[in-house]
Design an enzyme around this catalytic site. Structure first.
Site, PDB file in Angstrom:
ATOM      1  N   HIS A  72      48.425  83.582 -47.976  1.00 19.35           N
ATOM      2  CA  HIS A  72      48.426  85.109 -48.336  1.00 19.35           C
ATOM      3  C   HIS A  72      50.671  85.037 -48.662  1.00 19.35           C
ATOM      4  O   HIS A  72      50.507  85.403 -49.639  1.00 19.35           O
ATOM      5  CB  HIS A  72      48.082  86.048 -47.472  1.00 19.35           C
ATOM      6  N   ASP A  78      54.803  83.963 -54.533  1.00 20.00           N
ATOM      7  CA  ASP A  78      55.292  83.388 -55.654  1.00 20.00           C
ATOM      8  C   ASP A  78      55.630  85.552 -56.804  1.00 20.00           C
ATOM      9  O   ASP A  78      54.858  85.701 -56.670  1.00 20.00           O
ATOM     10  CB  ASP A  78      54.077  83.134 -56.176  1.00 20.00           C
ATOM     11  N   ARG A  81      54.432  85.383 -59.715  1.00 17.73           N
ATOM     12  CA  ARG A  81      52.390  85.740 -59.700  1.00 17.73           C
ATOM     13  C   ARG A  81      52.392  87.626 -59.733  1.00 17.73           C
ATOM     14  O   ARG A  81      51.927  88.361 -60.087  1.00 17.73           O
ATOM     15  CB  ARG A  81      52.040  85.035 -58.840  1.00 17.73           C
ATOM     16  N   GLY A 105      38.260  90.159 -53.879  1.00 17.37           N
ATOM     17  CA  GLY A 105      39.258  89.065 -53.882  1.00 17.37           C
ATOM     18  C   GLY A 105      40.464  89.722 -53.373  1.00 17.37           C
ATOM     19  O   GLY A 105      42.078  89.239 -53.705  1.00 17.37           O
ATOM     20  N   ASP A 127      36.922  91.972 -49.398  1.00 17.89           N
ATOM     21  CA  ASP A 127      37.522  90.415 -49.242  1.00 17.89           C
ATOM     22  C   ASP A 127      36.149  89.342 -48.292  1.00 17.89           C
ATOM     23  O   ASP A 127      35.443  90.254 -47.719  1.00 17.89           O
ATOM     24  CB  ASP A 127      38.441  90.339 -49.126  1.00 17.89           C
ATOM     25  N   GLU A 156      29.304  90.011 -53.966  1.00 23.25           N
ATOM     26  CA  GLU A 156      27.932  90.228 -54.486  1.00 23.25           C
ATOM     27  C   GLU A 156      27.290  90.803 -53.410  1.00 23.25           C
ATOM     28  O   GLU A 156      25.929  91.087 -53.605  1.00 23.25           O
ATOM     29  CB  GLU A 156      27.024  89.044 -54.140  1.00 23.25           C
ATOM     30  N   GLU A 170      42.531  89.117 -58.521  1.00 21.76           N
ATOM     31  CA  GLU A 170      43.655  87.398 -58.803  1.00 21.76           C
ATOM     32  C   GLU A 170      42.706  86.821 -58.613  1.00 21.76           C
ATOM     33  O   GLU A 170      42.889  86.057 -57.936  1.00 21.76           O
ATOM     34  CB  GLU A 170      45.476  87.453 -58.059  1.00 21.76           C
ATOM     35  N   GLU A 179      37.882  76.600 -57.863  1.00 23.04           N
ATOM     36  CA  GLU A 179      37.252  77.723 -56.792  1.00 23.04           C
ATOM     37  C   GLU A 179      36.763  78.739 -57.053  1.00 23.04           C
ATOM     38  O   GLU A 179      35.520  79.048 -57.011  1.00 23.04           O
ATOM     39  CB  GLU A 179      38.217  78.304 -56.692  1.00 23.04           C
ATOM     40  N   HIS A 352      53.403  78.803 -57.955  1.00 25.37           N
ATOM     41  CA  HIS A 352      52.181  77.693 -57.213  1.00 25.37           C
ATOM     42  C   HIS A 352      51.171  77.622 -57.628  1.00 25.37           C
ATOM     43  O   HIS A 352      50.904  76.975 -57.122  1.00 25.37           O
ATOM     44  CB  HIS A 352      52.080  79.558 -55.875  1.00 25.37           C
TER      45      HIS A 352
END
Length: 408
Positions: A72, A78, A81, A105, A127, A156, A170, A179, A352
């Site tokens: 993180h 970054d 970003r 996330g 998350d 989910e 992100e 991923e 990154h």
């Protein structure tokens, strides 16, 4: 394809690991956890039911890897970003202020807090990793517990008993789709996003181009030809395998790129389905702009933060790219009224994500204007859907080749 090495090659290059997904898995099932910071409130329309994939041991290991603060820290530091996301939130403040947002996330919760600062009525920060516990403490420390609800669990599985107006995430991995986190954004969209809602980012485009990188070949392979005056050339085959069998995540420059880039996949986050991401195939035809050794292909992506799907807001995505996802060239944002773009291209400020390189074991000498054509297929690995199988078929100068590798 020969067997993959059991460990990545040592050195300064990454072979695509954000983290080690082959490590020890978390044995107990992640259970949805909700902070006592507001809870879910009812709205007129109930959330929609969708088919959710089961949580596998690979998923649990993936979530566990994101419990480490280091990953993180790397992402937040970054600046390209993080500042692009903050700018996008402010640019779309009229769609966020007074509205309900879900952050898919959420990690440390930084994007959720940006949305709350932009006036969001309520933010659900979701998350599945243990970092959610830290995010909840960050929310409390910043006195936002009444406006941000942290939900510890998979998108989910967690429950939000209302529609949302905005989804922010992100989700991008190396080479965009590594991923497979976009699937969770799709699930969130199909479960909770109201008609006409906003998704940030809205568009993603994966590009590829042939590259020349003789210095990389020299330092990884030619080095063994003369080591302190000793001929270690018998190591060359192993050196090539260790250096180039798997994709490598590293930073190249625009000078390494031999041709105009080509679109591999155009993703509209409002309409993309989980099924279409399982396998992506694109044909390509390049024409080299210089005489140089052709060392492999580079992949990178852009994401675009455009308005809700039904607003007709200007887009910086070329129309030919939308209608022909296998073709088209990358186009810069033409004016400030067009959508904000976060780019990981070689000629743009580094991120990154860097670029993902698929190197050949042997370079191919190409002349100026020489054609390079073929196809690429990206498939979710059957071993672990978060890994990506890469199958390249390419021809140039009357010779044909096949390259297979796995981004893991």
């Amino acid at each position: 394809m020969e067997g993959l090495p059991t460990s990545p090659p040592a050195g300064a290059y990454s072979n695509g690991h954000h983290n080690n997904q082959n490590g020890t898995t978390q044995t107990d099932h992640l259970k949805p956890w909700k902070s006592h910071s507001g809870g879910a409130r009812s709205r007129s329309r109930a959330p929609r039911e969708v088919d959710a994939p089961p949580c596998t041991d690979f998923d649990k290991a993936y979530f566990q890897s994101y419990s480490h603060v280091g990953i993180h820290e790397e992402m937040i530091k970054d600046r390209v970003r993080t500042e692009t996301y903050r700018t996008a939130i402010l640019q779309h403040q009229k769609h966020i202020e007074g509205k309900v947002v879900v952050d898919v996330g959420c990690g440390t919760g930084i994007l959720s807090i940006f949305c709350a600062q932009a006036g969001a009525k309520h933010v659900y920060a979701v998350d599945a990793s243990e970092i959610a516990l830290q995010a909840n403490e960050v929310v409390k420390t910043n006195k936002l517990s009444d406006r941000i609800t942290v939900l510890h669990g998979r998108v989910e599985d967690v429950q939000i008993d209302e529609e949302v107006d905005v989804i922010i995430s992100e989700w991008m991995g190396y080479m965009l789709l590594y991923e497979s986190m976009l699937g969770s954004v799709i699930i969130a969209r199909d479960r909770w996003l109201r008609p006409g809602g906003l998704i940030l980012p809205s568009i993603a485009v994966l590009y590829m181009a042939p590259v020349t990188h003789p210095n990389r070949y020299a330092e990884s392979v030619d080095f063994w030809r003369n080591v302190y005056g000793i001929d270690m050339s018998p190591i060359l085959p192993l050196a090539k395998q260790c250096a180039f069998e798997e994709p490598s995540v590293e930073t190249i420059s625009g000078e390494n790129v031999l041709t105009w880039p080509h679109v591999v996949k155009h993703v509209d986050c409002y309409t993309v389905t989980v099924k279409e991401l399982e396998s992506v195939t694109a044909s390509f035809k390049f024409q080299s702009m210089m005489r140089a050794p052709f060392n492999g292909f580079a992949f990178w992506f852009d994401v675009e933060f455009s308005g809700p799907a039904n607003t007709g807001a200007p887009s910086s995505t070329d129309e030919s790219t939308k209608t022909n996802p296998s073709g088209g060239h990358r186009r810069k944002r033409a004016n400030p009224d067009e959508a904000l773009v976060l780019s990981t291209a070689p000629e743009d400020p580094p991120t990154h994500w860097q670029q993902t390189m698929v190197y050949f074991y042997e370079p191919i000498d190409v002349e100026q204007d020489q054609v390079i054509d073929g196809s690429v297929t990206l498939t979710q690995s059957k071993e672990n859907a978060r890994f990506m199988n890469i199958h390249l078929e390419y021809s140039s100068g009357g010779r044909s080749f096949v390259k297979e590798s796995v981004l893991r």
